[in-house]
Design a protein around this motif. Structure first.
Motif, mmCIF file in Angstrom:
data_model
loop_
_atom_site.group_PDB
_atom_site.id
_atom_site.type_symbol
_atom_site.label_atom_id
_atom_site.label_comp_id
_atom_site.label_asym_id
_atom_site.label_seq_id
_atom_site.Cartn_x
_atom_site.Cartn_y
_atom_site.Cartn_z
ATOM 1 N N ALA A 1 -1.014 4.144 -11.492
ATOM 2 C CA ALA A 1 -1.239 3.705 -10.105
ATOM 3 C C ALA A 1 -0.431 4.569 -9.135
ATOM 4 O O ALA A 1 0.703 4.956 -9.424
ATOM 5 C CB ALA A 1 -0.852 2.234 -9.955
ATOM 6 N N ARG A 2 -1.042 4.847 -7.978
ATOM 7 C CA ARG A 2 -0.371 5.673 -6.969
ATOM 8 C C ARG A 2 -0.098 4.824 -5.722
ATOM 9 O O ARG A 2 -0.972 4.050 -5.294
ATOM 10 C CB ARG A 2 -1.244 6.873 -6.600
ATOM 11 N N VAL A 3 1.063 4.993 -5.155
ATOM 12 C CA VAL A 3 1.456 4.175 -3.995
ATOM 13 C C VAL A 3 2.009 5.074 -2.903
ATOM 14 O O VAL A 3 2.955 5.839 -3.128
ATOM 15 C CB VAL A 3 2.524 3.127 -4.389
ATOM 16 N N GLY B 1 11.440 12.226 -7.698
ATOM 17 C CA GLY B 1 10.957 12.624 -9.024
ATOM 18 C C GLY B 1 9.774 11.810 -9.527
ATOM 19 O O GLY B 1 9.250 12.096 -10.598
ATOM 20 N N ASN B 2 9.369 10.780 -8.781
ATOM 21 C CA ASN B 2 8.200 9.994 -9.205
ATOM 22 C C ASN B 2 6.956 10.602 -8.546
ATOM 23 O O ASN B 2 6.759 10.447 -7.342
ATOM 24 C CB ASN B 2 8.380 8.529 -8.769
ATOM 25 N N PRO B 3 6.116 11.300 -9.295
ATOM 26 C CA PRO B 3 5.010 12.045 -8.679
ATOM 27 C C PRO B 3 3.899 11.151 -8.123
ATOM 28 O O PRO B 3 3.069 11.613 -7.351
ATOM 29 C CB PRO B 3 4.479 12.893 -9.838
ATOM 30 N N ASN B 4 3.891 9.879 -8.515
ATOM 31 C CA ASN B 4 2.793 9.004 -8.101
ATOM 32 C C ASN B 4 3.139 8.125 -6.907
ATOM 33 O O ASN B 4 2.380 7.219 -6.567
ATOM 34 C CB ASN B 4 2.361 8.110 -9.267
ATOM 35 N N ALA C 1 -1.016 12.125 7.214
ATOM 36 C CA ALA C 1 0.325 12.528 6.762
ATOM 37 C C ALA C 1 0.249 13.056 5.326
ATOM 38 O O ALA C 1 -0.488 12.497 4.503
ATOM 39 C CB ALA C 1 1.274 11.337 6.836
ATOM 40 N N PRO C 2 1.003 14.112 5.022
ATOM 41 C CA PRO C 2 0.935 14.691 3.666
ATOM 42 C C PRO C 2 1.218 13.672 2.567
ATOM 43 O O PRO C 2 0.572 13.698 1.510
ATOM 44 C CB PRO C 2 2.020 15.785 3.705
ATOM 45 N N GLY C 3 2.136 12.739 2.826
ATOM 46 C CA GLY C 3 2.479 11.746 1.800
ATOM 47 C C GLY C 3 1.341 10.773 1.538
ATOM 48 O O GLY C 3 1.306 10.101 0.501
ATOM 49 N N VAL C 4 0.412 10.674 2.473
ATOM 50 C CA VAL C 4 -0.732 9.769 2.318
ATOM 51 C C VAL C 4 -1.959 10.565 1.864
ATOM 52 O O VAL C 4 -2.509 10.315 0.789
ATOM 53 C CB VAL C 4 -1.011 9.009 3.638
ATOM 54 N N SER C 5 -2.358 11.549 2.675
ATOM 55 C CA SER C 5 -3.598 12.287 2.345
ATOM 56 C C SER C 5 -3.425 13.146 1.093
ATOM 57 O O SER C 5 -4.390 13.418 0.384
ATOM 58 C CB SER C 5 -4.028 13.156 3.525
ATOM 59 N N GLY C 6 -2.187 13.537 0.811
ATOM 60 C CA GLY C 6 -1.950 14.364 -0.380
ATOM 61 C C GLY C 6 -1.859 13.544 -1.668
ATOM 62 O O GLY C 6 -1.959 14.090 -2.760
ATOM 63 N N LEU C 7 -1.646 12.247 -1.527
ATOM 64 C CA LEU C 7 -1.481 11.408 -2.729
ATOM 65 C C LEU C 7 -2.723 10.572 -3.014
ATOM 66 O O LEU C 7 -3.117 10.394 -4.164
ATOM 67 C CB LEU C 7 -0.272 10.471 -2.547
ATOM 68 N N LEU C 8 -3.322 10.033 -1.945
ATOM 69 C CA LEU C 8 -4.431 9.097 -2.132
ATOM 70 C C LEU C 8 -5.767 9.808 -1.926
ATOM 71 O O LEU C 8 -5.919 10.621 -1.018
ATOM 72 C CB LEU C 8 -4.313 7.928 -1.139
ATOM 73 N N GLU D 1 6.237 -0.735 -8.644
ATOM 74 C CA GLU D 1 6.671 -1.329 -9.922
ATOM 75 C C GLU D 1 5.619 -2.324 -10.420
ATOM 76 O O GLU D 1 5.260 -2.336 -11.597
ATOM 77 C CB GLU D 1 8.026 -2.017 -9.741
ATOM 78 N N ILE D 2 5.120 -3.149 -9.512
ATOM 79 C CA ILE D 2 4.119 -4.160 -9.894
ATOM 80 C C ILE D 2 2.809 -3.483 -10.293
ATOM 81 O O ILE D 2 2.232 -3.777 -11.344
ATOM 82 C CB ILE D 2 3.897 -5.140 -8.730
ATOM 83 N N ALA D 3 2.364 -2.544 -9.456
ATOM 84 C CA ALA D 3 1.082 -1.875 -9.746
ATOM 85 C C ALA D 3 1.170 -1.077 -11.039
ATOM 86 O O ALA D 3 0.230 -1.080 -11.849
ATOM 87 C CB ALA D 3 0.693 -0.977 -8.579
ATOM 88 N N GLN D 4 2.297 -0.408 -11.248
ATOM 89 C CA GLN D 4 2.409 0.449 -12.436
ATOM 90 C C GLN D 4 2.657 -0.356 -13.715
ATOM 91 O O GLN D 4 2.464 0.158 -14.807
ATOM 92 C CB GLN D 4 3.490 1.523 -12.213
ATOM 93 N N GLN D 5 3.072 -1.631 -13.564
ATOM 94 C CA GLN D 5 3.117 -2.508 -14.756
ATOM 95 C C GLN D 5 1.702 -2.730 -15.277
ATOM 96 O O GLN D 5 1.471 -2.816 -16.468
ATOM 97 C CB GLN D 5 3.709 -3.871 -14.394
#
Ligand code: SAM
Length: 275
Positions: A106-108, A127-130, A147-154, A97-101
């Motif tokens: 921003a991806r977290v 549903g939040n793709p970022n 991990a897919p949630g890390v290497s696939g997003l960042l 929330e802070i980063a995307q403000q």
């Protein structure tokens, strides 16, 4: 809380199922921050902690506020990716929330070991793709980073802010600085480290020992309070942003804080940048 058990069943079995009878720091922290994502055992341990160390609620609020200011500083410096180690149960002022403000793109990647924290975050982020939530042990950086949630997003060819906020003091490792280094080495220049860690500032020896005894009954049975130089060592390779490693309340406060209030941080915080 019952409605989440179904999700917990779908979580990674290697970390165990939902145990509502053993006090858990993620849920106790939620209680200190005024949340309702906690069980009777968590509340009892939290109240016991407050009896031996009445300043703990203030510590939690000061720490959480430091996290927010650190994330905002990174986002304002142009960092678009965040890896939040030991992210906790979603509450007010979540990292995304802070980063995307600051930057809506921003991806977290959140990482936590605690089933309720993971389950709640997945509900919230559906549903939040970022934003992703990975259940993993931060003491295993290779597993976390793959991990897919890390290497696939960042994208680790671009700057990443690694957050280790109020987590290295409760994990069972004798060498937190080396652990931080493993994450640092995965990040390119321009990346950041946002870190806070417990230290006895205005807490007495009795209060620290009392708190450590309460921790013995929780799923993270060791509380390490370290001193300034031990915490500074965790920033090896990073250049600290102003004002350096200070009591967390004194890190770029919104309004000036007194020395007395700063001491109630009972921990230090800083943001470091990789050249
Ligand atoms: N970082 C958040 C903050 O400062 O607002 C939450 C801090 S909370 C005090 C510590 C978090 O670390 C909890 O959510 C707990 O479940 C998590 N944690 C503890 N040991 C962990 C481990 N080995 N791996 C991943 N998470 C862990």
């Amino acid at each position: 809380m019952r409605e989440h058990e179904e999700d917990v069943v779908r979580l990674d079995p290697q970390f165990g199922g939902l145990d509502e009878y053993t006090p858990n720091i993620a849920r106790m922290y939620d209680y200190f921050l005024g949340g309702s994502t906690n069980f009777a055992a968590d509340r009892a341990a939290a109240e016991q902690l407050l009896r031996v160390f009445p300043g703990n609620t203030e510590w939690a609020h000061i720490n959480r506020a430091f996290l927010g200011r650190g994330v905002r500083a990174c986002a304002e410096a142009g960092i678009e990716q965040f890896l939040d180690l030991g992210s906790g149960i979603p509450t007010k002022g979540n990292v995304h929330e802070i980063a995307q403000q600051v930057n809506p793109a921003a991806r977290v990647a959140y990482v936590d070991i605690e089933p309720i924290a993971v389950s709640h975050a997945r509900h919230l982020l559906d549903g939040n793709p970022n934003v992703t939530m990975t259940q993993a042990d931060v003491r295993e950086p290779d597993t976390v980073l793959a991990a897919p949630g890390v290497s696939g997003l960042l994208d680790f060819t671009r700057p990443v802010a690694v957050l280790a906020v109020a987590v290295l003091d409760i994990i069972d490792t004798s060498d937190p600085a080396t652990l931080v280094t493993a994450y640092r080495d995965a990040c390119p220049g321009g990346s950041a480290l946002v870190l806070s860690h417990s230290a006895a500032l205005d807490a007495s020896t009795d209060e620290v020992e009392g708190a450590q005894q309460v921790f013995e009954s929780t799923t993270t049975p060791t509380l390490h309070a370290r001193d300034w130089s031990e915490i500074l060592a965790m920033f090896d390779g990073y250049e600290l942003l102003e004002p350096g490693l200070v009591p967390s309340a004194q890190w770029r406060p919104v309004e000036p804080v007194s020395e007395e209030y700063a001491a109630r941080s009972n921990g230090y915080g800083a943001v470091g940048m990789l050249n």
